[in-house]
Design a protein around this motif. Structure first.
Motif, PDB file in Angstrom:
ATOM      1  N   HIS A 140      26.336  24.775   3.095  1.00  0.00           N
ATOM      2  CA  HIS A 140      25.706  24.916   1.771  1.00  0.00           C
ATOM      3  C   HIS A 140      26.498  25.898   0.906  1.00  0.00           C
ATOM      4  O   HIS A 140      26.686  25.672  -0.294  1.00  0.00           O
ATOM      5  N   GLU A 141      26.971  26.982   1.502  1.00  0.00           N
ATOM      6  CA  GLU A 141      27.759  27.957   0.757  1.00  0.00           C
ATOM      7  C   GLU A 141      29.061  27.340   0.256  1.00  0.00           C
ATOM      8  O   GLU A 141      29.470  27.579  -0.883  1.00  0.00           O
ATOM      9  N   TRP A 142      29.712  26.541   1.104  1.00  0.00           N
ATOM     10  CA  TRP A 142      30.941  25.889   0.666  1.00  0.00           C
ATOM     11  C   TRP A 142      30.664  24.899  -0.456  1.00  0.00           C
ATOM     12  O   TRP A 142      31.464  24.760  -1.376  1.00  0.00           O
ATOM     13  N   LEU A 143      29.527  24.222  -0.405  1.00  0.00           N
ATOM     14  CA  LEU A 143      29.165  23.291  -1.464  1.00  0.00           C
ATOM     15  C   LEU A 143      28.963  24.029  -2.783  1.00  0.00           C
ATOM     16  O   LEU A 143      29.453  23.614  -3.831  1.00  0.00           O
ATOM     17  N   LEU A 144      28.229  25.152  -2.725  1.00  0.00           N
ATOM     18  CA  LEU A 144      28.016  25.934  -3.931  1.00  0.00           C
ATOM     19  C   LEU A 144      29.317  26.543  -4.440  1.00  0.00           C
ATOM     20  O   LEU A 144      29.537  26.640  -5.652  1.00  0.00           O
ATOM     21  N   THR A 145      30.181  26.943  -3.532  1.00  0.00           N
ATOM     22  CA  THR A 145      31.457  27.525  -3.930  1.00  0.00           C
ATOM     23  C   THR A 145      32.343  26.475  -4.598  1.00  0.00           C
ATOM     24  O   THR A 145      33.031  26.766  -5.576  1.00  0.00           O
ATOM     25  N   ALA A 146      32.314  25.259  -4.099  1.00  0.00           N
ATOM     26  CA  ALA A 146      33.119  24.187  -4.692  1.00  0.00           C
ATOM     27  C   ALA A 146      32.660  23.885  -6.112  1.00  0.00           C
ATOM     28  O   ALA A 146      33.470  23.554  -6.977  1.00  0.00           O
TER      29      ALA A 146
END
Length: 71
Positions: A31-37
């Motif tokens: 989820h963090e990587w999705l938000l970061t992207a």
């Protein structure tokens, strides 16, 4: 239930107890990587370094717990 406890190994119960925590850690990292992207241009270079170090620490700790790395 007591028959199951007597017929199984201790490590299998530790795996069952820690499995929800592992799922939560992997899910939160994804989820963090999705938000970061989505907001990748808003992060400073230092924030990227902290993000990469945090994920490398998570991967190293999971590898250590799962037995992939020597203690």
């Amino acid at each position: 239930m007591s028959a199951v406890l007597r017929l199984t190994d201790v490590w299998s119960w530790w795996a069952v107890l820690w499995a929800p925590l592992l799922v939560l850690a992997v899910g939160s990292a994804a989820h963090e990587w999705l938000l970061t992207a989505r907001s990748q241009w808003r992060l400073s270079p230092m924030e990227w370094v902290f993000l990469v170090v945090a994920h490398l620490a998570l991967a190293a700790s999971l590898a250590l717990v799962s037995g992939l790395l020597p203690r």
